[in-house]
Design an enzyme around this catalytic site. Structure first.
Site, short mmCIF file in Angstrom:
data_model
loop_
_atom_site.label_atom_id
_atom_site.label_comp_id
_atom_site.label_asym_id
_atom_site.label_seq_id
_atom_site.Cartn_x
_atom_site.Cartn_y
_atom_site.Cartn_z
N CYS A 116 0.77 -1.20 -0.05
CA CYS A 116 0.14 -0.07 -0.04
C CYS A 116 1.00 1.35 -0.11
O CYS A 116 0.31 2.37 -0.06
CB CYS A 116 -0.97 0.00 1.14
SG CYS A 116 -1.97 -1.41 1.34
N HIS A 256 -3.44 7.16 2.50
CA HIS A 256 -3.71 5.99 1.87
C HIS A 256 -5.00 5.32 2.47
O HIS A 256 -5.26 5.49 3.77
CB HIS A 256 -2.70 4.68 2.33
CG HIS A 256 -3.22 3.31 2.07
ND1 HIS A 256 -3.78 2.96 0.66
CD2 HIS A 256 -2.88 2.38 2.62
CE1 HIS A 256 -4.24 1.66 0.93
NE2 HIS A 256 -3.81 1.14 2.06
N ASN A 286 -10.10 -0.55 0.20
CA ASN A 286 -8.69 -0.33 0.14
C ASN A 286 -8.22 -0.82 -1.22
O ASN A 286 -8.40 -1.83 -1.51
CB ASN A 286 -8.24 -1.29 1.10
CG ASN A 286 -6.63 -1.30 1.24
OD1 ASN A 286 -5.93 -0.67 0.31
ND2 ASN A 286 -6.28 -1.69 2.44
N1 ACO Z 1 -18.43 -8.05 9.75
C1 ACO Z 1 -18.68 -8.31 10.82
N2 ACO Z 1 -17.89 -8.65 11.94
C2 ACO Z 1 -16.60 -8.59 11.69
C3 ACO Z 1 -16.01 -8.26 10.47
C4 ACO Z 1 -16.94 -8.03 9.27
N3 ACO Z 1 -16.54 -7.96 7.96
N4 ACO Z 1 -14.42 -8.72 10.38
C5 ACO Z 1 -14.14 -8.68 11.36
N5 ACO Z 1 -15.40 -8.99 12.37
C6 ACO Z 1 -15.45 -9.16 13.72
C7 ACO Z 1 -14.23 -9.91 14.28
O1 ACO Z 1 -14.41 -11.27 14.07
C8 ACO Z 1 -14.26 -9.48 15.71
O2 ACO Z 1 -15.20 -10.34 16.37
P1 ACO Z 1 -14.86 -10.94 17.79
O3 ACO Z 1 -14.33 -9.82 18.75
O4 ACO Z 1 -16.07 -12.06 17.89
O5 ACO Z 1 -13.49 -11.86 17.45
C9 ACO Z 1 -14.95 -7.80 15.68
O6 ACO Z 1 -15.51 -7.94 14.54
C10 ACO Z 1 -13.80 -7.22 16.08
O7 ACO Z 1 -12.65 -7.35 14.94
P2 ACO Z 1 -11.52 -6.58 15.01
O8 ACO Z 1 -10.34 -7.01 13.85
O9 ACO Z 1 -10.99 -5.96 16.25
O10 ACO Z 1 -11.78 -5.18 14.19
P3 ACO Z 1 -11.28 -3.87 13.93
O11 ACO Z 1 -12.05 -2.82 14.61
O12 ACO Z 1 -9.70 -3.65 14.27
O13 ACO Z 1 -11.72 -3.58 12.31
C11 ACO Z 1 -10.01 -3.82 10.64
C12 ACO Z 1 -10.84 -4.49 11.43
C13 ACO Z 1 -11.30 -3.16 9.53
C14 ACO Z 1 -9.60 -4.90 9.55
C15 ACO Z 1 -9.13 -3.00 10.90
O14 ACO Z 1 -8.28 -3.80 11.98
C16 ACO Z 1 -8.21 -2.60 10.29
O15 ACO Z 1 -8.52 -1.77 9.32
N6 ACO Z 1 -6.94 -2.91 10.12
C17 ACO Z 1 -6.05 -2.17 9.30
C18 ACO Z 1 -5.91 -2.60 7.74
C19 ACO Z 1 -4.74 -1.77 7.13
O16 ACO Z 1 -4.48 -0.70 7.14
N7 ACO Z 1 -4.38 -2.26 5.94
C20 ACO Z 1 -3.21 -1.48 5.51
C21 ACO Z 1 -2.22 -2.02 4.37
S1 ACO Z 1 -3.44 -3.11 3.37
C22 ACO Z 1 -2.18 -3.77 2.31
O17 ACO Z 1 -1.13 -3.55 2.42
C23 ACO Z 1 -2.79 -4.48 1.36
#
Ligand code: ACO
Length: 329
Positions: A116, A256, A286
């Site tokens: 990214c 990004h 993304n």
């Molecule tokens: N729908 C519903 N619930 C979901 C989903 C979904 N699509 N995805 C995850 N959950 C659930 C999880 O299972 C978890 O449930 P649990 O607590 O029962 O285990 C709960 O939601 C919370 O999960 P988290 O992973 O803590 O959610 P978070 O608030 O962190 O959001 C996300 C997840 C959106 C992936 C976030 O962590 C994020 O944006 N991370 C960074 C991504 C990024 O910056 N990538 C950059 C580079 S990408 C590249 O290089 C290609």
């Protein structure tokens, strides 16, 4: 303002495939909701390539649009740098396919892989090549088809990614406008938080590797989130430090687009109000290396960026890789 501008962007372009995948569509595929996706990521729709569309097709569209806005022909380009982690094939480089498609017959062409952060790395390289006198008209492209490496049975990742491409034409500075400074950094010790195990030579494609889903993106989302917030904030601060600029001078932050909460946290780190932060994550999701040039092009074409504006570009991705650029547009 620093006087060491070496290169400047004179044209931008972008392209996203026609097909749209909405949060409501995803509700039918995995256990998720429109509300969760919007609240946790800011995303609403993302674009998806058609079966006959390749990364190089998206990139070529974006490149042609950037060339048209720069008033240059493809034959005038002497270097193509294409950032991607989802190239058309193992080799040759996707940049070479784009070269053929647009007819950039006088260019050297190469891919760069920094996930990214790829567009920032590519822009930094273009700036350096121009500073070294080795290139005069560089096409810098970020282009991805992430939906082809996405596991649509994994709700943790499949709601996040979309396809698209963005491009910029970079030439020697006129002394007033240009790239004022860039910053790039990596930490390979964190490679296991966001990766694809297969698709390379370490795990060659086999029935077993495909059955095990080793050709799909794997991400420890919560961990990546924490590092992204820190690294993007650090990058924004660092490029201001390098250039001697202050946050008050920044007209627009183009980050990004991986998560709305990460973008907002980055803006808070350098005390930028919401009206100086560009956001289009709701439309594209993304798109990895394409996300910054897609946003840049939209901001330029919509009049959100005016000549003379100071832009700060910030990115973070797998590797981990991160970086930033300050640009007097
Ligand atoms: N729908 C519903 N619930 C979901 C989903 C979904 N699509 N995805 C995850 N959950 C659930 C999880 O299972 C978890 O449930 P649990 O607590 O029962 O285990 C709960 O939601 C919370 O999960 P988290 O992973 O803590 O959610 P978070 O608030 O962190 O959001 C996300 C997840 C959106 C992936 C976030 O962590 C994020 O944006 N991370 C960074 C991504 C990024 O910056 N990538 C950059 C580079 S990408 C590249 O290089 C290609």
């Amino acid at each position: 303002m620093p006087d060491k501008t070496r290169s400047m962007i004179i044209g931008t372009g972008s392209y996203a495939p026609e097909k749209i995948l909405t949060n409501q569509d995803l509700e039918k595929i995995v256990d998720t909701t429109d509300e969760w996706i919007r609240e946790r990521t800011g995303m609403q729709v993302r674009h998806v390539v058609g079966p006959d569309e390749q990364n190089s097709d998206l990139a070529a569209h974006a490149a042609q649009s950037a060339l048209a806005s720069a008033g240059l022909s493809a034959a005038e380009i002497d270097l193509i740098i294409l950032a991607t982690v989802t190239g058309d094939s193992g080799f040759p480089s996707t940049a070479c396919f784009v070269q053929e498609k647009i007819g950039a017959v006088n260019a050297a062409a190469m891919d760069i892989g920094a996930a990214c952060a790829g567009f920032i790395y590519a822009l930094d390289l273009a700036d350096s090549q121009i500073a070294a006198g080795k290139a005069k008209r560089v096409l810098v492209i970020g282009s991805e088809v992430l939906t082809r490496i996405t596991d649509y049975s994994d709700r943790n990742t499949c709601v996040l990614f979309g396809d698209g491409a963005g491009a910029a034409v970079v030439v020697p500075s006129d002394g007033k406008r240009g790239i004022l400074g860039t910053f790039t950094k990596s930490d390979g010790r964190l490679n296991q938080l966001l990766y694809i195990e297969g698709l390379g030579t370490r795990v060659p494609p086999s029935h077993e590797s495909v059955d095990a889903g080793q050709h799909f993106v794997k991400m420890a989302g919560r961990e990546v989130f924490k590092y992204a917030v820190k690294a993007m904030g650090d990058s924004a601060e660092e490029v201001l430090r390098i250039t001697g600029l202050t946050n008050k001078e920044v007209d627009l932050l183009i980050s990004h687009q991986a998560n709305l909460r990460i973008i907002e946290a980055t803006a808070r780190r350098i005390n930028l109000p919401a009206d100086r932060v560009f956001i289009n994550i709701e439309k594209y999701g993304n798109t990895s290396s394409a996300s910054i040039p897609l946003a840049l092009d939209e901001a330029v074409r919509s009049g959100r960026i005016k000549p003379g504006d100071l832009l700060v570009l910030v990115a973070f991705g797998a590797g981990f890789t991160w970086g930033s650029a300050a640009i007097r547009y």
